[in-house]
Every structure is written in C-alpha cells, then in structure tokens.
Design an enzyme around this catalytic site. Sequence first.
Site, short mmCIF file in Angstrom:
data_model
loop_
_atom_site.label_atom_id
_atom_site.label_comp_id
_atom_site.label_asym_id
_atom_site.label_seq_id
_atom_site.Cartn_x
_atom_site.Cartn_y
_atom_site.Cartn_z
N ASP A 152 90.48 56.43 41.26
CA ASP A 152 89.20 57.12 41.36
C ASP A 152 88.64 57.39 39.97
O ASP A 152 89.39 57.44 38.99
CB ASP A 152 89.37 58.47 42.07
CG ASP A 152 89.76 58.30 43.53
OD1 ASP A 152 89.54 57.20 44.08
OD2 ASP A 152 90.31 59.27 44.11
N1 URA Z 1 94.91 58.72 45.42
C1 URA Z 1 93.70 59.28 45.19
O1 URA Z 1 93.28 60.15 45.93
N2 URA Z 1 92.99 58.85 44.13
C2 URA Z 1 93.44 57.92 43.26
O2 URA Z 1 92.76 57.60 42.29
C3 URA Z 1 94.69 57.35 43.51
C4 URA Z 1 95.41 57.75 44.60
#
Ligand code: URA
Length: 231
Positions: free
Chosen positions: A101
């Site tokens: 993310d």
């Molecule tokens: N889980 C999440 O919620 N975000 C990420 O970036 C990776 C795993």
Amino acid sequence: MRLDKFLANAGIGSRKEVSKLIRDKQVKVEDEVINKPNHKVSYDNLITINDEQVILEEYIYLMLNKPPGVISSTEDGPTQTVMELIDHPQIDELFPVGRLDKDTTGLLIISNDGKLSHSLLSPKNKIGKTYEVDLKEDVTDEDIVKLEAGIPLKDFTSSPAIVKRVEDRKVELTIYEGKFHQVKRMFIYLNNEVVELKRLKFGNLSLDEMLEQGESRYLTDEEVNNLTQLV
Ligand code: URA
C-alpha cells in the site's frame, strides 16, 4: 537479440540513436566492428562502444526499502511510484514483485524476471510475508489465537498466521497470502487498526536494515538462489 535492441535496452540511447552509432562503426562485438543494427548478439557477447563495455543484464533482482507515500506501480501519474526511486539503465524492463500500500514501508523486490515473480506471488506456493505491525489498540491473547487460526474476511479466510508480540501494540505477523489490504483488514476484524505497517521479510529474504527508506540494492546471488528454492 538484435544489436540495436541490446544497446537500446542497456540504456545507451533510442533505437535510432544506437543505429547511428552502429552505422558510424563505433560498436564492436567480440572486438570486431559491426555496422549492421540487425546483427544478432546474446547476453554473453562482449560488446563495446569506443572500447567501453556495454552491460546488459539478463536477470535483475533488487530490493527496495519502500518509503511511505509512493505507490507500487510502473505507471506514470501524479503520484510518485517506486520505480522513480530506482536508478538503473534497464529501468523500462523492471517492475515491483507484488504491491505494498502507499503508506506501507519496507521490503519490495524489483525485478525483470516475470517467471520468478509469478511463482513468488502465486497463492499456491504459500510464501510467507512478514510485517511489523503497529496498532492503535493492545493486541490481546484472544486476538493472537484468532490470527493463528485464520481470520474470516469477506473474500477469503486467511491461512493460520504466525504472530510474535513485540509490544502491547506491536506484533510481527507472517501471512501466507497477499490480498488487497490484507493485514489492515485482519486487524479491522479484530476491532483494531493498523497505524504503521512495514514489510520485514518476503519468504526467506529479509529487508536489509542498512538500506535507508528509498534506497535499493542488488540481491546477492545467495539471496536469489534462496528465493528460487521456494518455488
Ligand atoms: N497488508 C496490507 O494491508 N497492506 C500492505 O501494504 C501489505 C499487506
């Protein structure tokens, strides 16, 4: 591969620019001047321009310590991408292996090896991804039991996770899928909220803590071998 493609892929210039260099007899293959852009070469040929070797790597594996605020995409747009943090002559061939993310930090593999990438991301290989998770609320023993059993989410139930409590509001969590917002959603289910998320490991590959956020380095041969052994 054609000589002009080799040179263009190595970042020497556009196809047109490198064709001119070749026609101008500035390029040698194995010490022989070649003046045809379509001359066939391979990765292990010695190719020089004015006696300086041109390197084209067949397989490239980098690890990036992703900073917050950049997206795991190869597409140009208003938001900075992880690819803009990579300085490599073959940048156009490279892509991130999976996604983090925008606000997640830590280990991201960048490669041009589509086959290995596909295998590493394939759910059937169940490769563990370990995150350091900072939370808004304390993590209870009951939460840990639930994480270790598997969390029912809207689209799937997570495989049993490995959980290590680091502090009351911090855990190291290993999950075996890589679904959209997975860690955040798992903690929402537990009535908690992720405030910071950092990936520490991908399979047997650990984030090099010597890398500052935004920095990258090549994987060592040993790290690449270890990864290929997972699939
Ligand atoms: N889980 C999440 O919620 N975000 C990420 O970036 C990776 C795993």
